[in-house]
Design a protein around this motif. Structure first.
Motif, PDB file in Angstrom:
ATOM      1  N   HIS A  91      38.532  42.900  31.205  1.00 48.18           N
ATOM      2  CA  HIS A  91      37.775  44.113  31.500  1.00 48.18           C
ATOM      3  C   HIS A  91      37.450  44.186  32.990  1.00 48.18           C
ATOM      4  N   HIS A 126      40.667  44.961  34.836  1.00 46.08           N
ATOM      5  CA  HIS A 126      41.039  46.356  34.568  1.00 46.08           C
ATOM      6  C   HIS A 126      40.130  47.320  35.327  1.00 46.08           C
ATOM      7  N   ASP A 127      38.832  47.066  35.328  1.00 45.63           N
ATOM      8  CA  ASP A 127      37.897  47.922  36.070  1.00 45.63           C
ATOM      9  C   ASP A 127      38.223  47.923  37.555  1.00 45.63           C
ATOM     10  N   GLU A 173      41.300  50.090  38.031  1.00 44.65           N
ATOM     11  CA  GLU A 173      40.979  51.517  37.943  1.00 44.65           C
ATOM     12  C   GLU A 173      40.203  51.994  39.158  1.00 44.65           C
ATOM     13  N   GLY A 193      44.290  52.572  40.183  1.00 48.94           N
ATOM     14  CA  GLY A 193      45.082  52.379  38.969  1.00 48.94           C
ATOM     15  C   GLY A 193      46.564  52.657  39.126  1.00 48.94           C
ATOM     16  N   GLY A 228      48.964  46.029  36.034  1.00 49.39           N
ATOM     17  CA  GLY A 228      49.234  46.552  34.696  1.00 49.39           C
ATOM     18  C   GLY A 228      50.130  45.642  33.879  1.00 49.39           C
ATOM     19  N   SER A 234      48.893  43.824  30.476  1.00 44.01           N
ATOM     20  CA  SER A 234      49.680  44.042  29.261  1.00 44.01           C
ATOM     21  C   SER A 234      50.072  42.721  28.612  1.00 44.01           C
ATOM     22  N   ASP A 252      38.357  50.152  25.383  1.00 44.03           N
ATOM     23  CA  ASP A 252      39.335  51.172  25.001  1.00 44.03           C
ATOM     24  C   ASP A 252      40.741  50.869  25.515  1.00 44.03           C
ATOM     25  N   PHE A 253      40.847  50.333  26.749  1.00 44.10           N
ATOM     26  CA  PHE A 253      42.172  50.065  27.298  1.00 44.10           C
ATOM     27  C   PHE A 253      42.902  48.994  26.480  1.00 44.10           C
ATOM     28  N   ALA A 300      44.111  50.751  23.281  1.00 49.26           N
ATOM     29  CA  ALA A 300      45.264  51.585  23.610  1.00 49.26           C
ATOM     30  C   ALA A 300      46.509  50.736  23.861  1.00 49.26           C
ATOM     31  N   GLN A 301      46.340  49.631  24.570  1.00 51.46           N
ATOM     32  CA  GLN A 301      47.470  48.745  24.853  1.00 51.46           C
ATOM     33  C   GLN A 301      48.033  48.151  23.564  1.00 51.46           C
TER      34      GLN A 301
END
Length: 127
Positions: A33, A36-37, A40, A44, A79, A83, A108-109, A112-113
């Motif tokens: 997280h 990822h933050d 973004e 991103g 990314g 992943s 959420d990411f 979604a992944q």
């Protein structure tokens, strides 16, 4: 090291990536997280590397061990690394993730992944 940590490390190394040492799925999600933050918040963009995030000081709130591990994959696109981490989480900690998902503790990411990889945390595989 925990059984989770051993399995996750083995999976990530099998994918060709080092992974930060964490004890459980919660800690792994926390690290992901934060990365990822940072990604973004830095725009991103698909080609942004982990090294660029580290050089900008964008990854905050993680310990030195995590930063050192991320430094080992500095040339990898953020990314791609995220992943790979999510794929390994899904394969080694699916039951943990389902429980966390039920309590709305999975970002959420990640959901979604996993969905894009054919995994539904509601309990079915969509592949």
């Amino acid at each position: 090291m925990s059984a989770f940590s051993d399995r996750w490390t083995q999976c990530m190394q099998g994918s060709g990536f080092p992974v930060p040492t964490v004890e459980d799925a919660n800690e792994a999600l926390e690290v992901l997280h934060k990365v990822h933050d940072a990604w973004e918040n830095s725009g991103g963009e698909a080609e942004l590397t982990i090294g660029a995030l580290l050089a900008a000081g964008a990854v905050v709130g993680v310990d030195e061990g995590v930063l050192a591990t991320l430094g080992e994959v500095a040339t990898v696109a953020v990314g791609v690394y995220i992943s790979a981490c999510v794929a390994c989480l899904g394969s080694v900690a699916f039951d943990d993730l389902k429980g966390l998902f039920a309590s709305n503790a999975v970002p959420d990411f990640v959901v979604a992944q996993l969905n894009s990889q054919g995994v539904d945390l509601g309990g079915t595989v969509n592949a």
